[in-house]
Design a protein around this motif. Structure first.
Motif, mmCIF file in Angstrom:
data_model
loop_
_atom_site.group_PDB
_atom_site.id
_atom_site.type_symbol
_atom_site.label_atom_id
_atom_site.label_comp_id
_atom_site.label_asym_id
_atom_site.label_seq_id
_atom_site.Cartn_x
_atom_site.Cartn_y
_atom_site.Cartn_z
ATOM 1 N N LEU B 119 43.951 20.816 -22.018
ATOM 2 C CA LEU B 119 44.727 22.010 -22.341
ATOM 3 C C LEU B 119 46.198 21.654 -22.533
ATOM 4 O O LEU B 119 46.862 22.169 -23.445
ATOM 5 N N ALA B 120 46.713 20.785 -21.666
ATOM 6 C CA ALA B 120 48.118 20.392 -21.809
ATOM 7 C C ALA B 120 48.339 19.726 -23.166
ATOM 8 O O ALA B 120 49.323 20.014 -23.862
ATOM 9 N N ALA B 121 47.413 18.847 -23.537
ATOM 10 C CA ALA B 121 47.538 18.183 -24.831
ATOM 11 C C ALA B 121 47.447 19.197 -25.965
ATOM 12 O O ALA B 121 48.222 19.157 -26.928
ATOM 13 N N THR B 184 58.579 22.623 -20.932
ATOM 14 C CA THR B 184 57.287 23.126 -20.477
ATOM 15 C C THR B 184 56.236 22.023 -20.500
ATOM 16 O O THR B 184 55.529 21.800 -19.507
ATOM 17 N N HIS B 185 56.133 21.352 -21.629
ATOM 18 C CA HIS B 185 55.124 20.308 -21.736
ATOM 19 C C HIS B 185 55.340 19.219 -20.696
ATOM 20 O O HIS B 185 54.395 18.753 -20.056
ATOM 21 N N LEU B 186 56.594 18.843 -20.533
ATOM 22 C CA LEU B 186 56.902 17.799 -19.566
ATOM 23 C C LEU B 186 56.480 18.240 -18.153
ATOM 24 O O LEU B 186 55.851 17.469 -17.414
ATOM 25 N N GLU B 187 56.785 19.465 -17.809
ATOM 26 C CA GLU B 187 56.435 19.941 -16.466
ATOM 27 C C GLU B 187 54.926 20.013 -16.276
ATOM 28 O O GLU B 187 54.414 19.748 -15.181
ATOM 29 N N LEU B 191 53.088 18.105 -13.336
ATOM 30 C CA LEU B 191 52.200 18.809 -12.412
ATOM 31 C C LEU B 191 50.855 18.104 -12.342
ATOM 32 O O LEU B 191 50.321 17.845 -11.243
ATOM 33 N N LEU B 192 50.322 17.768 -13.487
ATOM 34 C CA LEU B 192 49.036 17.070 -13.510
ATOM 35 C C LEU B 192 49.114 15.771 -12.727
ATOM 36 O O LEU B 192 48.178 15.414 -11.993
ATOM 37 N N ASP B 193 50.215 15.067 -12.877
ATOM 38 C CA ASP B 193 50.379 13.811 -12.154
ATOM 39 C C ASP B 193 50.343 14.038 -10.640
ATOM 40 O O ASP B 193 49.675 13.312 -9.912
ATOM 41 N N CYS B 194 51.036 15.063 -10.172
ATOM 42 C CA CYS B 194 51.015 15.377 -8.739
ATOM 43 C C CYS B 194 49.593 15.682 -8.285
ATOM 44 O O CYS B 194 49.157 15.238 -7.209
ATOM 45 N N LEU B 195 48.888 16.428 -9.085
ATOM 46 C CA LEU B 195 47.527 16.804 -8.698
ATOM 47 C C LEU B 195 46.640 15.567 -8.648
ATOM 48 O O LEU B 195 45.836 15.403 -7.723
ATOM 49 N N ARG B 196 46.804 14.682 -9.624
ATOM 50 C CA ARG B 196 45.989 13.460 -9.622
ATOM 51 C C ARG B 196 46.293 12.619 -8.388
ATOM 52 O O ARG B 196 45.408 12.000 -7.814
#
Lengths: 226, 226
Positions: B119-121, B184-187, B191-196
DNA sequence: TGCGCCGTCAATGTATCCAATCTAACGGCA
DNA sequence: TGCCGTTAGATTGGATACATTGACGGCGCA
């Protein structure tokens, strides 16, 4: 039927639905209706001298506030919470009430703080009267938010207080019997001190701990949610 | 009328009120109704093939969700927000969504994170299509909360998203025109990185900043709330 | 010409009536 | 004797019809 400063109270105009909703809300908060108790439309209609139509709309309103559970083609019951649900409402309070307190703090004047001090003192001497304690505690905290512009935050928090009102009553009943409200009183004084010092960060911290401690103590009494 | 993953969606049982409420909610979220637009009971009743009674109950429901404004003896309008009200809803989100994210994080598996990455992509390449972006953004964030047990927090947050939907659309329209969704995209990637990394504290921080930055940018466009 | 009053109309609020659904008691049957 | 299908009652959901309120426009008056 009197005494509870209704959060979503008799604001709305003369329509019968709102009058009925206000009356029902007050009855639920005062304990006139117990969680799990059934609410029959015709009963309410008869008591309020109206037909069932406004009663149904009132019930829909209270359902949206979380005070009533509606089941299609079956009926309405006073909402009951599980321990987990109640704890979740407290976690929401932990996050939102500090926000509201911060917004209110700049507008709190000496009169407001004085009133809060009176209420805190009253609670310490009111150890026996559970309902009086509940009223004072509610007014104490709402007074600390009163200087914030009313908005969605106020509404949400008010709903949380309303939905947990019955379980706070039961818990207070237990705690007052064991005279174990000391931590509460202490935290109230700490909070007042932060407000007097105009220290928003400290006030937020104290308030979070106040709500969290209550939540954890509540979790120690699952029998309340039987 | 399709596409928006309704938060308080078609869950409720077969009663006509809920069907009508679901249809109205979808119409409002999709922009079929604009904020400030009047909603006539008879129109809705005719369109849905029902009488006005269930329509009224549906309107009451949507009023409680904050999507509709009812005035006694006058009528119903699609709720409109002032800039201040919208900002307040964002502040609530800043406090509550990190709570929900923390609760959800332990349950997020590889599939969920993969979906979020897709979705981010997609959002990064979808710069033109505002409605597709809105849908993807909504699903991205809701997916990050999906592993939390549904409860009051989810409900409240869903209502915030619904109530601000129209203004997010207008803002996105502006921002996409200036290709200024980079932050927005960067955040989203952060966020995804933190979750991973399973880092709840970092995830909370990133999410707070994400919502706050959006709030501040919104505040820079008061013309949206004209 | 501008302001205010009044009548008409439209839309909402409520009551009454009917239909659909659920609950519970009863009786039949294994 | 225990279980299940059936039926009667009660209760809610919805439709129609009437009452009430608010809004708009025209008319009269200053």
């Amino acid at each position: 039927m009197t005494g509870v400063p209704a959060v979503s109270g008799p604001v709305a105009g003369g329509t019968a639905s709102h009058r009925i909703a206000d009356a029902l809300r007050a009855a639920i908060l005062d304990g006139g209706y117990q969680p799990g108790e059934r609410i029959r439309q015709e009963d309410v209609a008869a008591r309020s001298g109206a037909s069932r139509i406004p009663v149904r709309e009132a019930l829909r309103l209270l359902e949206a506030e979380g005070l009533v559970t509606l089941v299609a083609n079956s009926g309405a019951w006073v909402a009951r919470l599980t321990l987990a649900e109640c704890a979740e409402l407290y976690q929401i309070r932990e996050r939102l009430e500090p926000l509201l307190l911060r917004a209110s703090l700049p507008g709190l004047d000496g009169a407001a703080l004085g009133r809060m001090a009176d209420l805190a003192a009253a609670m310490e001497s009111l150890a026996g009267d559970v309902d009086a304690f509940l009223r004072a505690d509610r007014e104490f905290h709402l007074a600390s938010y009163a200087a914030a512009a009313p908005g969605e935050t106020t509404q949400v928090i008010g709903r949380m207080w309303n939905r947990t009102q019955h379980y706070r009553r039961e818990f207070t009943r237990l705690a007052s019997r064991r005279a174990s409200l000391d931590a509460t009183h202490l935290e109230h004084r700490l909070l007042l001190d932060c407000l007097r010092r105009d220290d928003a960060d400290d006030a937020e911290r104290v308030l979070v701990m106040h709500i969290r401690r209550t939540r954890l103590e509540l979790s120690g009494h699952p029998e309340i949610f039987g």
